[in-house]
Scaffold this motif. Sequence first.
Motif, PDB file in Angstrom:
ATOM      1  N   ILE A 136       0.841  -1.209   0.000  1.00 63.87           N
ATOM      2  CA  ILE A 136       0.000   0.000   0.000  1.00 63.87           C
ATOM      3  C   ILE A 136       0.873   1.255   0.000  1.00 63.87           C
ATOM      4  N   GLN A 137       1.939   1.245   0.805  1.00 65.32           N
ATOM      5  CA  GLN A 137       2.862   2.383   0.856  1.00 65.32           C
ATOM      6  C   GLN A 137       3.597   2.542  -0.480  1.00 65.32           C
ATOM      7  N   LEU A 138       3.981   1.416  -1.058  1.00 65.82           N
ATOM      8  CA  LEU A 138       4.686   1.435  -2.333  1.00 65.82           C
ATOM      9  C   LEU A 138       3.804   2.048  -3.421  1.00 65.82           C
ATOM     10  N   ILE A 139       2.573   1.629  -3.484  1.00 65.62           N
ATOM     11  CA  ILE A 139       1.632   2.159  -4.481  1.00 65.62           C
ATOM     12  C   ILE A 139       1.413   3.660  -4.264  1.00 65.62           C
ATOM     13  N   ALA A 140       1.210   4.040  -3.021  1.00 62.41           N
ATOM     14  CA  ALA A 140       0.988   5.463  -2.716  1.00 62.41           C
ATOM     15  C   ALA A 140       2.215   6.286  -3.098  1.00 62.41           C
ATOM     16  N   GLY A 141       3.397   5.794  -2.782  1.00 64.77           N
ATOM     17  CA  GLY A 141       4.625   6.501  -3.127  1.00 64.77           C
ATOM     18  C   GLY A 141       4.817   6.626  -4.624  1.00 64.77           C
ATOM     19  N   LEU A 142       4.488   5.571  -5.349  1.00 67.30           N
ATOM     20  CA  LEU A 142       4.606   5.616  -6.810  1.00 67.30           C
ATOM     21  C   LEU A 142       3.608   6.600  -7.402  1.00 67.30           C
ATOM     22  N   ARG A 143       2.404   6.594  -6.856  1.00 63.01           N
ATOM     23  CA  ARG A 143       1.381   7.514  -7.372  1.00 63.01           C
ATOM     24  C   ARG A 143       1.721   8.970  -7.082  1.00 63.01           C
ATOM     25  N   SER A 194      -7.856  -4.039  -6.822  1.00 61.29           N
ATOM     26  CA  SER A 194      -8.881  -5.079  -6.739  1.00 61.29           C
ATOM     27  C   SER A 194      -8.685  -6.191  -7.781  1.00 61.29           C
ATOM     28  N   LYS A 195      -7.842  -5.943  -8.771  1.00 65.44           N
ATOM     29  CA  LYS A 195      -7.637  -6.932  -9.831  1.00 65.44           C
ATOM     30  C   LYS A 195      -6.414  -7.809  -9.621  1.00 65.44           C
ATOM     31  N   GLY A 196      -5.619  -7.515  -8.608  1.00 66.26           N
ATOM     32  CA  GLY A 196      -4.444  -8.339  -8.353  1.00 66.26           C
ATOM     33  C   GLY A 196      -3.345  -7.569  -7.669  1.00 66.26           C
ATOM     34  N   ARG A 197      -2.296  -8.288  -7.331  1.00 63.90           N
ATOM     35  CA  ARG A 197      -1.160  -7.692  -6.630  1.00 63.90           C
ATOM     36  C   ARG A 197      -0.329  -6.822  -7.571  1.00 63.90           C
ATOM     37  N   TYR A 252       2.934  -6.723  -7.945  1.00 65.84           N
ATOM     38  CA  TYR A 252       3.967  -7.457  -8.688  1.00 65.84           C
ATOM     39  C   TYR A 252       3.388  -8.133  -9.932  1.00 65.84           C
ATOM     40  N   THR A 253       2.215  -8.702  -9.817  1.00 66.92           N
ATOM     41  CA  THR A 253       1.583  -9.358 -10.962  1.00 66.92           C
ATOM     42  C   THR A 253       1.326  -8.353 -12.078  1.00 66.92           C
ATOM     43  N   TRP A 254       0.853  -7.184 -11.720  1.00 67.58           N
ATOM     44  CA  TRP A 254       0.608  -6.122 -12.697  1.00 67.58           C
ATOM     45  C   TRP A 254       1.910  -5.719 -13.381  1.00 67.58           C
ATOM     46  N   MET A 255       2.974  -5.540 -12.580  1.00 72.44           N
ATOM     47  CA  MET A 255       4.267  -5.155 -13.141  1.00 72.44           C
ATOM     48  C   MET A 255       4.837  -6.264 -14.022  1.00 72.44           C
ATOM     49  N   ALA A 256       4.710  -7.503 -13.571  1.00 73.45           N
ATOM     50  CA  ALA A 256       5.217  -8.635 -14.356  1.00 73.45           C
ATOM     51  C   ALA A 256       4.485  -8.735 -15.692  1.00 73.45           C
ATOM     52  N   ASN A 257       3.190  -8.456 -15.683  1.00 75.24           N
ATOM     53  CA  ASN A 257       2.424  -8.479 -16.932  1.00 75.24           C
ATOM     54  C   ASN A 257       2.877  -7.379 -17.883  1.00 75.24           C
ATOM     55  N   ILE A 258       3.185  -6.215 -17.356  1.00 75.73           N
ATOM     56  CA  ILE A 258       3.696  -5.137 -18.206  1.00 75.73           C
ATOM     57  C   ILE A 258       5.019  -5.570 -18.827  1.00 75.73           C
ATOM     58  N   CYS A 259       5.894  -6.154 -18.031  1.00 77.96           N
ATOM     59  CA  CYS A 259       7.196  -6.612 -18.548  1.00 77.96           C
ATOM     60  C   CYS A 259       7.015  -7.719 -19.573  1.00 77.96           C
ATOM     61  N   ARG A 260       6.169  -8.683 -19.268  1.00 74.80           N
ATOM     62  CA  ARG A 260       5.910  -9.788 -20.192  1.00 74.80           C
ATOM     63  C   ARG A 260       5.346  -9.268 -21.512  1.00 74.80           C
ATOM     64  N   ASN A 261       4.356  -8.406 -21.431  1.00 77.64           N
ATOM     65  CA  ASN A 261       3.743  -7.880 -22.646  1.00 77.64           C
ATOM     66  C   ASN A 261       4.728  -7.026 -23.446  1.00 77.64           C
ATOM     67  N   SER A 262       5.582  -6.285 -22.758  1.00 75.39           N
ATOM     68  CA  SER A 262       6.599  -5.489 -23.456  1.00 75.39           C
ATOM     69  C   SER A 262       7.577  -6.394 -24.196  1.00 75.39           C
ATOM     70  N   ALA A 263       7.962  -7.495 -23.552  1.00 76.58           N
ATOM     71  CA  ALA A 263       8.880  -8.445 -24.197  1.00 76.58           C
ATOM     72  C   ALA A 263       8.232  -9.104 -25.403  1.00 76.58           C
ATOM     73  N   ILE A 264       6.975  -9.488 -25.267  1.00 76.20           N
ATOM     74  CA  ILE A 264       6.263 -10.107 -26.389  1.00 76.20           C
ATOM     75  C   ILE A 264       6.087  -9.103 -27.520  1.00 76.20           C
ATOM     76  N   ASP A 265       5.755  -7.862 -27.183  1.00 81.13           N
ATOM     77  CA  ASP A 265       5.640  -6.827 -28.209  1.00 81.13           C
ATOM     78  C   ASP A 265       6.956  -6.665 -28.966  1.00 81.13           C
TER      79      ASP A 265
END
Length: 177
Positions: free
Chosen positions: A4-11, A64-67, A69-82
Amino acid sequence: MEEIQLIAGLRSRDRKTVEYLYDKYSTALFGVISRIILDRDIAEEVFHDAFIKITRKIDFYDESKGRLYTWMANICRNSAIDKLRSKEFSQSNKTNPIEDFVYGFESESGTLQQVDAIGVKELLNQLNEDQKFIIEYIYFKGYTHSEISEEFEIPLGTVKSRVRAAIQVLKKNLDRI
């Protein structure tokens, strides 16, 4: 730091939070990319772009859709596939053997680590040559169905049928494990 702190700090675009995120997650996120893109220089370029995307698009992250890390990993995965599907990359790498993608990757220490823990090699050997060819090009070399159809002059319907048949064989054999 709690998620929660990490998300708030990033935002709030806090520099120390971004540094913390990099220190704690860069190795794991780079690993996601390097399993898809084996060329270290290109993988680093993709990671850099993906990391910037993560920090800029943090407002789109929905807890509400996930953690996180999962969101970040998906961005990395999709970037690699792209990147794999980009014309510049696919034209230069279409001759790499399947072993480069399946059986191992070189770690930072220079040692080969095996990633074939579920017996991918043995599973692929149970496919007929046409199925094995299609799976190799789609799943390990990043081709689309259409690219295989055009480049190897195989009707698109045939490509799709071979993929379905191969997946059925693989699924049947995975169920036995």
